[in-house]
Each structure stands twice: as C-alpha cells, then as structure tokens.
Write an enzyme that holds these catalytic residues in place. Structure first.
Site, PDB file in Angstrom:
ATOM      1  N   GLY A 103       0.771  -1.360  -0.021  1.00 33.81           N
ATOM      2  CA  GLY A 103      -0.152   0.065   0.061  1.00 33.81           C
ATOM      3  C   GLY A 103       0.731   1.213   0.026  1.00 33.81           C
ATOM      4  O   GLY A 103       0.165   2.436  -0.347  1.00 33.81           O
ATOM      5  N   PRO A 134       4.904  -5.279  -0.715  1.00 35.21           N
ATOM      6  CA  PRO A 134       4.854  -4.184  -1.361  1.00 35.21           C
ATOM      7  C   PRO A 134       4.801  -4.324  -2.987  1.00 35.21           C
ATOM      8  O   PRO A 134       5.375  -5.485  -3.277  1.00 35.21           O
ATOM      9  CB  PRO A 134       6.212  -3.844  -0.895  1.00 35.21           C
ATOM     10  CG  PRO A 134       7.017  -5.025  -0.682  1.00 35.21           C
ATOM     11  CD  PRO A 134       6.113  -5.798   0.152  1.00 35.21           C
ATOM     12  N   GLY A 135       4.146  -3.717  -3.666  1.00 38.65           N
ATOM     13  CA  GLY A 135       4.025  -3.840  -4.942  1.00 38.65           C
ATOM     14  C   GLY A 135       4.599  -2.630  -5.733  1.00 38.65           C
ATOM     15  O   GLY A 135       5.779  -2.406  -5.959  1.00 38.65           O
ATOM     16  N   CYS A 146     -10.400   4.566 -29.965  1.00 35.18           N
ATOM     17  CA  CYS A 146     -11.751   5.400 -30.241  1.00 35.18           C
ATOM     18  C   CYS A 146     -12.673   5.499 -28.939  1.00 35.18           C
ATOM     19  O   CYS A 146     -13.732   4.947 -29.047  1.00 35.18           O
ATOM     20  CB  CYS A 146     -12.472   4.797 -31.462  1.00 35.18           C
ATOM     21  SG  CYS A 146     -11.293   4.862 -32.843  1.00 35.18           S
TER      22      CYS A 146
HETATM   23  N1  LLP Z   1      -1.266  -7.016  -0.992  1.00 35.90           N
HETATM   24  C1  LLP Z   1      -2.655  -7.052  -1.497  1.00 35.90           C
HETATM   25  C2  LLP Z   1      -3.663  -8.063  -0.783  1.00 35.90           C
HETATM   26  C3  LLP Z   1      -3.052  -6.283  -2.456  1.00 35.90           C
HETATM   27  O1  LLP Z   1      -4.501  -6.237  -2.723  1.00 35.90           O
HETATM   28  C4  LLP Z   1      -2.360  -5.250  -3.105  1.00 35.90           C
HETATM   29  C5  LLP Z   1      -2.812  -4.408  -4.229  1.00 35.90           C
HETATM   30  C6  LLP Z   1      -1.026  -5.357  -2.564  1.00 35.90           C
HETATM   31  C7  LLP Z   1      -0.680  -6.105  -1.812  1.00 35.90           C
HETATM   32  C8  LLP Z   1       0.070  -4.371  -3.163  1.00 35.90           C
HETATM   33  O2  LLP Z   1      -0.270  -3.005  -3.102  1.00 35.90           O
HETATM   34  P1  LLP Z   1       0.911  -1.903  -3.398  1.00 35.90           P
HETATM   35  O3  LLP Z   1       2.110  -2.103  -2.534  1.00 35.90           O
HETATM   36  O4  LLP Z   1       1.154  -2.095  -4.641  1.00 35.90           O
HETATM   37  O5  LLP Z   1       0.142  -0.741  -2.963  1.00 35.90           O
HETATM   38  N2  LLP Z   1      -4.276  -0.993 -10.231  1.00 35.90           N
HETATM   39  C9  LLP Z   1      -4.097  -0.128  -9.085  1.00 35.90           C
HETATM   40  C10 LLP Z   1      -3.758  -0.580  -7.936  1.00 35.90           C
HETATM   41  C11 LLP Z   1      -4.348  -1.665  -7.387  1.00 35.90           C
HETATM   42  C12 LLP Z   1      -3.741  -2.513  -6.349  1.00 35.90           C
HETATM   43  C13 LLP Z   1      -4.474  -3.690  -5.735  1.00 35.90           C
HETATM   44  N3  LLP Z   1      -4.022  -4.455  -4.751  1.00 35.90           N
HETATM   45  C14 LLP Z   1      -3.357   0.981  -9.753  1.00 35.90           C
HETATM   46  O6  LLP Z   1      -2.974   1.232 -10.890  1.00 35.90           O
HETATM   47  O7  LLP Z   1      -3.144   2.249  -8.955  1.00 35.90           O
END
Ligand code: LLP
Length: 420
Positions: free
Chosen positions: A240, A276-277, A344
């Site tokens: 997050g 983390p993503g 489009c």
């Molecule tokens: N863990 C869980 C259970 C999640 O659902 C997510 C993201 C993460 C970790 C990783 O979160 P991060 O560290 O990346 O914030 N497509 C959207 C983001 C969707 C995130 C969904 N879940 C965008 O482009 O902003």
C-alpha cells in the site's frame, strides 16, 4: 537516484539511450531499470531493518514480468500472488514456495489445489466459506494449509475509491467484529493451521496514519486471539505504500514506514510479512511512446496523439491517474496540450491541458512511473497488440516480453463451421 535522465540532451535508461530501444524494439514499449528495481527493493528492506526476519513478498500483480520477479527473487523477495497464473509465474521465476502467500477473495478450488501442491507458505483466507473449502481440500489430500485470516478493519485509507480495500463496504477480508469467532471456527478444522492474521487497506497511500490505525486494530485482535488460546505466530501487513507520480511530491519513505511499523507492532512477537508492489516497481519503469501526429484542437490546446493508448497504460483512464510526460529529446520549448492515444473513446486521454515538452510528429516521449500496474493491466482493446517489455542493466538491454501482434491474438479465435 533517477535512472531515466538526460545525457547530452537525450533521455537514457541507465546507460542506454531510449532512442536505441525504440529503434530496436519499436514503440510503444515498457522499459524497466534493473538498478532502480534493486535500489527500491533494498530501500524497502533497509526501512524494515529493525524487524526480525520479515518476509518481503512482492505483490506480483504490480509487475508480473518473469525477469522482474527474478530480480526481486535474487534480492531475497518472496511473492504475494492472487491467482493461479501469478503463482505459476512466481514459481517459474524461482521464488521459493515457502515464501509465497496467496491472497484474494475468489480463490477457486483449482487454485487452492495448485497452492497446496506447490507447498506455498501461506493462504490469506478472506472468508469463513473460503476457509472451510480450503480445509476440506487440504484434508482430502492428507495435508494441512498454513493460513492467516485477513481482516477488514474498516479504516479509510484515504486513497482512490477503486483501490481502497479496507472499508467495511469493500469485499476484502472478514469484518473485524467477527474475526475472533471465524478464526476459532477455522482453527477447529484439521486441514488448516491457523497461525496468523493479515490486513491490507489499499494502495497508493499518501499517509502512514491509516496504516497505523489498521495495524493497531490488528494488534488488538492478536491479543484477543491469544487470550482465547490460539497460537499466533504470523502477521501480514500487506502493501500500500504510495509513490510520487508528480515531480516534487513527497511520499512516506521506507524508513518512515519502517519506524511506524516498529512502533505499531512492538511486542507482537510474530513473524511479519509485507506485500509491497508499487513501492518497488513503479519508479523503475517508463512507457516509451512515439508521437504519431499533433492535431489542432477546437478552441483549446492541440492534441498530441501518441502511439500508446489506454489499453497499454490504463491508469489514467481508470483512476484519472497522473503520469509525468516528457520528451526523450527535449528542445527546451514547452507547450500546453492534451495528450491522447489512438483508441476510439474519449477515455483514451492521458492528460488534459498538460504543460509539457513541445512535441512534433515522430518525437519520442515517456510516461514516467509506469513500472507498476502498467504492462500488467494492458488489454488488446481496439485490436491492438500487447506492448513489449525491455529490461535495462547498465549499458545492455534485453526484450523480456515480446510484442504480441494483433494477428497472434486473432489466431486464438475460431469461426465455427456453421458460420463459415
Ligand atoms: N497486497 C494485497 C492483498 C493487494 O491487494 C495489493 C494491491 C498489494 C498487496 C500491493 O499493493 P501496493 O503495495 O502495490 O500498493 N491497479 C491499481 C492498484 C491496485 C492495487 C490492488 N492491490 C493502480 O494502478 O493504482
């Protein structure tokens, strides 16, 4: 350290001039920096240095490219997966099964079985129903699934509504108020080892406070579960952490995050997992695109029509997301323009009234901060293909995902005999 910098007036990815990649691979193309991925992975780990052996499980959804997963695996990362496809990729990239956690509200029996067969480290259970089904599957295979119960703490993450996951109206986790009861019910299942709890309240968080509130609630739940006699050895704090998409914006650092986590989890005595993503991958990628033409507007600014579109980078269309847009060979001239793709529908707009480098037909440009939730969210809308991905390492680069041509996608379609 920015790795997409101008050298002699030409934007490079590390030591590779972007025009060389455009020349070799064509546009649009995602370009990732190995150095930046590594730097972010290490920064996150460093921020958590005060914790005892945390499991860092990269959220594969952010960037599932095999080579990206390899880089992170090499950095000691595990994986947070949400589908059988992501699990397959993580294993193929060499991530140890024990370092994989499986999240998501809709795990199918096939996916649960795949996870059990692979021997993954942990299932994050999102409902009592799911837990019962997993228990039955595990028991029928004579095995035990290691699990955490994901709770929904009803905390407002103060982020975009579509990527907020911790409010009671969101589909994720079990209500905190029922968590102890559900945990006890699942703990009585022979097929499950209920060993922990999990929480993830949303993505692209600009503040740490909502996280700290959620972690506080999780800590109280751990105490309650222990008081009821459960052995809680694990807690998964999700992902997050947001990143800056606009030059000059300030977001929490890994060190600030780590400090907050240390404070919030003091005395928990569990092994912590993080997912983390975006924090790891976003800044490590750009979407390189070429201007097809510029087009005079009605009353307003001109349209800069680029060859990337909403099918390649969906975030602006989906969330109104902002991505910096910069010329690869800026002349110094600036212009206000609408930046659009060829698709489009009006939603195929990257930016309105953007004050940016002036561009002409044929000029290259990048959308920054596209390494997370970029290529992975692509579609083939308007019968466009899938964009290739390139990984740069110093002065070398490799295509790490081929361009998939529209014809290849069409090849998977069939016309039944009775229509031919
Ligand atoms: N863990 C869980 C259970 C999640 O659902 C997510 C993201 C993460 C970790 C990783 O979160 P991060 O560290 O990346 O914030 N497509 C959207 C983001 C969707 C995130 C969904 N879940 C965008 O482009 O902003």
């Amino acid at each position: 350290m920015d790795v997409f910098t101008l050298r002699s007036g030409i934007m490079h990815a590390e030591d590779v001039p972007l025009p060389a990649i455009a020349e070799a691979v064509g546009t649009p193309v995602y370009v990732y920096s190995l150095a930046k991925l590594t730097e972010r992975a290490r920064a996150f780990r460093q921020g958590l240095a005060g914790l005892d052996r945390p499991l860092l499980a990269f959220a594969v959804k952010a960037n599932p490219n095999l080579s990206v997963l390899r880089v992170l695996g090499r950095e000691g990362y595990g994986a947070d997966v949400v589908s059988g496809g992501e699990l397959t990729r993580s294993l193929a990239a060499g991530i140890a099964p024990g370092d994989i956690v499986f999240s998501g509200v809709g795990k199918t029996h096939a996916e649960m079985t795949q996870g059990l067969e692979a021997g993954i480290g942990q299932f994050n259970i999102e409902s009592e129903e799911e837990g019962r089904e997993l228990a039955a599957l595990a028991a029928s295979r004579g095995t035990v699934a290691r699990c955490a119960l994901r709770v929904n703490p009803d905390v407002d993450a103060r982020t975009h509504a579509k990527i907020s996951t911790g409010r009671s109206e969101n589909k994720f986790g079990v209500p905190l108020g029922r968590a102890a009861e559900i945990f006890a019910a699942l703990a009585s299942e022979a097929g499950l080892e209920m060993r922990g709890v999990a929480v993830h309240i949303g993505s692209q968080l600009a503040e740490l406070e909502p996280l700290e509130t959620a972690f506080g609630k999780l800590g109280a739940l751990i105490a309650e579960l222990r008081a009821a006699g459960h052995a809680i050895t694990h807690a998964d704090l999700g992902g997050g952490l947001g990143v800056s998409y606009r030059h000059g914006e300030r977001y929490p650092t890994a060190a600030e995050y780590g400090e907050m986590v240390a404070r919030a989890t003091k005395g928990w005595d569990v092994r912590l997992t993080f997912e983390p993503g975006r924090f790891i991958a976003a800044e490590a990628g750009v979407l390189l695109t070429r201007t097809i033409r510029t087009k005079r507007g009605g009353n307003g600014p001109p349209f800069v029509v680029v060859d990337a579109a909403m099918n390649d980078l969906a975030r602006p269309a989906l969330y109104g997301a902002y991505h910096e847009f910069e010329a690869v060979e800026p002349t110094g001239a600036r212009a206000v323009a609408h930046i659009v793709g060829p698709i489009c529908e009006t939603g195929d707009t990257f930016a309105m009234n953007r004050d940016c480098d002036a561009l002409e037909a044929g000029d290259l440009a990048v959308f920054r901060t596209a390494g997370a939730y970029g290529a992975t969210m692509a579609s083939s809308y308007n019968s466009r293909g899938f964009v290739p991905e390139v990984l740069v390492d110093g002065d070398r680069f490799a295509v790490v995902a081929d361009r998939i041509a529209p014809a290849a996608i069409m090849d998977a379609e069939r016309v039944p005999e009775w229509l031919a």
